[in-house]
Motif scaffolding. Structure first.
Motif, PDB file in Angstrom:
ATOM      1  N   UNK A 121     -41.612   8.372 -16.633  1.00 32.61           N
ATOM      2  CA  UNK A 121     -42.591   7.317 -16.442  1.00 32.61           C
ATOM      3  C   UNK A 121     -43.197   7.399 -15.057  1.00 32.61           C
ATOM      4  N   UNK A 122     -44.462   7.205 -15.002  1.00 34.42           N
ATOM      5  CA  UNK A 122     -45.180   7.432 -13.750  1.00 34.42           C
ATOM      6  C   UNK A 122     -44.909   6.359 -12.711  1.00 34.42           C
ATOM      7  N   UNK A 123     -44.296   5.242 -13.114  1.00 34.08           N
ATOM      8  CA  UNK A 123     -44.129   4.131 -12.172  1.00 34.08           C
ATOM      9  C   UNK A 123     -42.740   4.080 -11.570  1.00 34.08           C
ATOM     10  N   UNK A 124     -41.909   5.129 -11.779  1.00 39.79           N
ATOM     11  CA  UNK A 124     -40.538   5.080 -11.276  1.00 39.79           C
ATOM     12  C   UNK A 124     -40.506   4.769  -9.790  1.00 39.79           C
ATOM     13  N   UNK A 125     -41.290   5.485  -9.015  1.00 39.04           N
ATOM     14  CA  UNK A 125     -41.203   5.340  -7.564  1.00 39.04           C
ATOM     15  C   UNK A 125     -41.661   3.969  -7.092  1.00 39.04           C
ATOM     16  N   UNK A 126     -42.296   3.219  -7.953  1.00 36.31           N
ATOM     17  CA  UNK A 126     -42.786   1.889  -7.592  1.00 36.31           C
ATOM     18  C   UNK A 126     -41.795   0.791  -7.951  1.00 36.31           C
ATOM     19  N   UNK A 127     -40.725   1.140  -8.648  1.00 36.61           N
ATOM     20  CA  UNK A 127     -39.797   0.145  -9.169  1.00 36.61           C
ATOM     21  C   UNK A 127     -38.469   0.134  -8.434  1.00 36.61           C
ATOM     22  N   UNK A 128     -37.941  -1.066  -8.228  1.00 35.45           N
ATOM     23  CA  UNK A 128     -36.533  -1.180  -7.888  1.00 35.45           C
ATOM     24  C   UNK A 128     -35.733  -0.845  -9.150  1.00 35.45           C
ATOM     25  N   UNK A 183     -33.606   9.505  -5.566  1.00 33.62           N
ATOM     26  CA  UNK A 183     -34.447  10.624  -5.158  1.00 33.62           C
ATOM     27  C   UNK A 183     -35.754  10.467  -5.912  1.00 33.62           C
ATOM     28  N   UNK A 184     -36.744   9.923  -5.247  1.00 28.24           N
ATOM     29  CA  UNK A 184     -38.006   9.645  -5.935  1.00 28.24           C
ATOM     30  C   UNK A 184     -38.709  10.920  -6.386  1.00 28.24           C
ATOM     31  N   UNK A 185     -38.484  12.010  -5.672  1.00 27.65           N
ATOM     32  CA  UNK A 185     -39.115  13.278  -6.056  1.00 27.65           C
ATOM     33  C   UNK A 185     -38.559  13.789  -7.382  1.00 27.65           C
ATOM     34  N   UNK A 186     -37.311  13.419  -7.674  1.00 29.28           N
ATOM     35  CA  UNK A 186     -36.666  13.866  -8.912  1.00 29.28           C
ATOM     36  C   UNK A 186     -36.618  12.766  -9.961  1.00 29.28           C
ATOM     37  N   UNK A 187     -37.197  11.619  -9.649  1.00 27.41           N
ATOM     38  CA  UNK A 187     -37.144  10.485 -10.588  1.00 27.41           C
ATOM     39  C   UNK A 187     -35.714  10.195 -11.031  1.00 27.41           C
ATOM     40  N   UNK A 188     -34.797  10.208 -10.092  1.00 25.78           N
ATOM     41  CA  UNK A 188     -33.379  10.057 -10.416  1.00 25.78           C
ATOM     42  C   UNK A 188     -32.717   9.058  -9.468  1.00 25.78           C
ATOM     43  N   UNK A 189     -31.840   8.271 -10.044  1.00 23.46           N
ATOM     44  CA  UNK A 189     -31.023   7.331  -9.283  1.00 23.46           C
ATOM     45  C   UNK A 189     -29.560   7.700  -9.506  1.00 23.46           C
ATOM     46  N   UNK A 190     -28.750   7.558  -8.477  1.00 25.28           N
ATOM     47  CA  UNK A 190     -27.340   7.923  -8.533  1.00 25.28           C
ATOM     48  C   UNK A 190     -26.457   6.717  -8.232  1.00 25.28           C
ATOM     49  N   UNK A 191     -25.242   6.774  -8.732  1.00 25.87           N
ATOM     50  CA  UNK A 191     -24.233   5.784  -8.389  1.00 25.87           C
ATOM     51  C   UNK A 191     -22.938   6.538  -8.086  1.00 25.87           C
ATOM     52  N   UNK A 192     -22.601   6.604  -6.817  1.00 25.93           N
ATOM     53  CA  UNK A 192     -21.344   7.209  -6.396  1.00 25.93           C
ATOM     54  C   UNK A 192     -20.273   6.129  -6.438  1.00 25.93           C
ATOM     55  N   UNK A 193     -19.240   6.374  -7.237  1.00 26.90           N
ATOM     56  CA  UNK A 193     -18.178   5.388  -7.427  1.00 26.90           C
ATOM     57  C   UNK A 193     -16.877   5.958  -6.904  1.00 26.90           C
ATOM     58  N   UNK A 194     -16.337   5.320  -5.892  1.00 29.57           N
ATOM     59  CA  UNK A 194     -15.066   5.734  -5.301  1.00 29.57           C
ATOM     60  C   UNK A 194     -14.019   4.639  -5.492  1.00 29.57           C
ATOM     61  N   UNK A 195     -12.775   5.009  -5.313  1.00 30.11           N
ATOM     62  CA  UNK A 195     -11.663   4.049  -5.434  1.00 30.11           C
ATOM     63  C   UNK A 195     -11.778   3.255  -6.730  1.00 30.11           C
ATOM     64  N   UNK A 196     -12.018   3.945  -7.810  1.00 28.40           N
ATOM     65  CA  UNK A 196     -12.204   3.280  -9.092  1.00 28.40           C
ATOM     66  C   UNK A 196     -10.943   2.557  -9.530  1.00 28.40           C
ATOM     67  N   UNK A 197     -11.140   1.446 -10.221  1.00 30.40           N
ATOM     68  CA  UNK A 197     -10.066   0.612 -10.719  1.00 30.40           C
ATOM     69  C   UNK A 197     -10.191   0.502 -12.234  1.00 30.40           C
ATOM     70  N   UNK A 198      -9.099   0.188 -12.904  1.00 31.54           N
ATOM     71  CA  UNK A 198      -9.191   0.011 -14.363  1.00 31.54           C
ATOM     72  C   UNK A 198     -10.237  -1.030 -14.765  1.00 31.54           C
ATOM     73  N   UNK A 199     -10.430  -2.053 -13.959  1.00 35.58           N
ATOM     74  CA  UNK A 199     -11.417  -3.078 -14.300  1.00 35.58           C
ATOM     75  C   UNK A 199     -12.857  -2.590 -14.175  1.00 35.58           C
TER      76      UNK A 199
END
Length: 122
Positions: free
Chosen positions: A26-33, A72-88
């Motif tokens: 979608x062309x509006x990715x970089x414009x969106x939170x 990374x707006x150039x790649x139209x990609x958002x990441x979520x790095x999750x550390x110290x994960x818990x069962x919940x």
């Protein structure tokens, strides 16, 4: 309309780490939170982290200090790095727009991707 494809989930042990990716079209990715959301069988869908189009972030108290959202707006990609994960943290994780940034509210969207399952064993 922005479309989302989540990936990177899996089975991890307690205090382990995972990195989720959200590929968008979608062309509006970089414009969106953009936000990361999760839903488990015992809880309603909730907002986990949001990132503005310029990189400002906000996190739910339950993940603050453990999760990091980036984009990374150039790649139209958002990441979520999750550390110290818990069962919940076990849930299906989704990404979507975050129209109420910086507030952690669900978007009024009828369209959600398939999500990616994260399972944390104790």
């Amino acid at each position: 309309q922005v479309q989302f494809v989540e990936s990177g989930g899996g089975l991890v042990q307690n205090v382990g780490s995972l990195r989720l990716s959200c590929a968008t079209s979608g062309s509006t990715f970089s414009m969106n939170a953009i936000g990361w959301y999760r839903q488990s069988p015992v809880k309603q869908r909730e907002s986990v982290a949001v990132i503005s189009r310029t990189g400002a972030t906000n996190y739910a108290d339950s993940v603050k200090g453990r999760f990091t959202v980036s984009r990374d707006n150039a790649k139209n990609t958002v990441y979520l790095q999750m550390n110290s994960l818990k069962p919940e943290d076990t849930a299906v994780y989704y990404c979507n727009t975050a129209p109420f940034f910086p507030f952690l509210r669900l978007p009024r969207s009828d369209y959600w991707g398939q999500g990616t399952q994260v399972t944390v064993s104790s």
